[in-house]
Design a protein around this motif. Structure first.
Motif: not given
Length: 323
Positions: A267-276
């Motif tokens: 939703k926002r570019p600064e959000d954390d990844d869902f999976v890393s």
């Protein structure tokens, strides 16, 4: 004082011709050091000299000598069936005090094959075919040293010949020679290399952000799974949670496909990844395959001995520099 490390090895699978293990609690410099030592500095035996007495085959002396040099030579201690480290038994030729060669620094092989003589013992159907001279015709003067004719039993069952092919001969042709095997390392010539494969992969560290994943639908999670070319993620059909497959460490390729799709879903570019999915900095998966000259486990142990000897040599030199 630098942080002291205690590397560990965990065996995944082991066979005479192949070993797979995990090296952990160390960094990439140590992993690469062990890999390079296995390739270039583990000593083995290889044919280094060929004296031709008679050669009427279709191949010239130099060509046959080159083929002889690439035949893996296996050392087995008298009380063992393993292809082991020849270092305790043999000396490098340059370090030996003998005039030319002796049992301490070399092993002699005799080969004497005459087509007309050998053809008498063959079956009627085979007599019209060329005779393949293989490594089985090499006769060693040391009962602990012999060519490694096959890598494993499976290869032996599938092979058409009785060993490693050297040259084919026909009626009236003959090959007689004496070959000398010496101890050396692959840094000098590739024929002394004990490994066919010596490689490592970075252990994949997979982290799931449960809070972020809770905002995705099942279809979106499936998209994340499908976008990975290595297929290291899967979806639990009961709980709807994402997990890693059992062999993720073997197939992870660390591509950017997953990262790109996640960025489009945020939703926002600064959000954390869902999976890393990242490469571990202190855990590595090794795969070592032998040429047959040594058992894979002995190659690993020999490389550690070489590394230990180098470190001890360095420590002595550093100690001598101190005032």
């Amino acid at each position: 004082m630098p942080h002291q490390r205690f590397p560990k090895i965990e065996i995944i699978s082991i066979a005479p011709h192949e070993i797979k293990f995990i090296l952990s609690e160390t960094d990439v410099s140590m992993a690469n050091t062990i890999r390079r030592i296995m390739i270039a500095e583990v000593p083995t035996l290889a044919i280094d000299l060929a004296d031709f007495h008679e050669n009427t085959t279709v191949l010239n002396d130099e060509y046959i000598a080159h083929r002889l040099g690439l035949i893996p030579i296996r050392y087995q201690a008298p009380d063992s069936l393993r292809g082991g480290d020849c270092h305790p038994t043999f000396l490098p030729n340059r370090e030996c005090t003998c005039q030319e060669r002796c049992p301490r620094c070399s092993v002699e092989f005799d080969l004497d094959v005459d087509f007309d003589r050998e053809n008498v013992t063959r079956t009627e159907s085979e007599r019209v075919l060329p005779l393949t001279i293989t490594s089985t015709y090499l006769r060693s003067n040391n009962e602990c040293v012999a060519p490694a004719h096959f890598l494993n039993e499976e290869e032996q069952e599938e092979a058409h010949d009785e060993g490693i092919s050297i040259v084919k001969i026909g009626p009236g042709q003959k090959l007689k020679l004496t070959a000398v095997a010496r101890m050396g390392i692959s840094r000098e010539h590739a024929k002394w290399c004990p490994v066919a494969v010596a490689t490592y992969r970075f252990w994949p560290e997979v982290n799931f952000n449960t809070e972020q994943l809770a905002t995705l639908s099942i279809d979106q999670k499936q998209e994340l799974i499908d976008v990975c070319p290595d297929r290291i993620l899967e979806l639990d059909e009961v709980t709807g949670e994402m997990t890693t497959v059992e062999n993720a460490y073997e197939v992870a390729t660390f591509t950017d496909d997953l990262k790109d799709l996640q960025n489009s879903m945020k939703k926002r570019p600064e959000d954390d990844d869902f999976v890393s999915i990242t490469q571990s900095e202190d855990r590595f998966i090794f795969l070592v395959e032998s040429t047959g000259a040594m058992d894979a486990e002995d190659i690993v142990m020999s490389s550690l001995r070489v590394l230990k000897d180098k470190l001890q040599y360095l420590a002595r030199d550093v100690a001598n520099l101190e005032p």
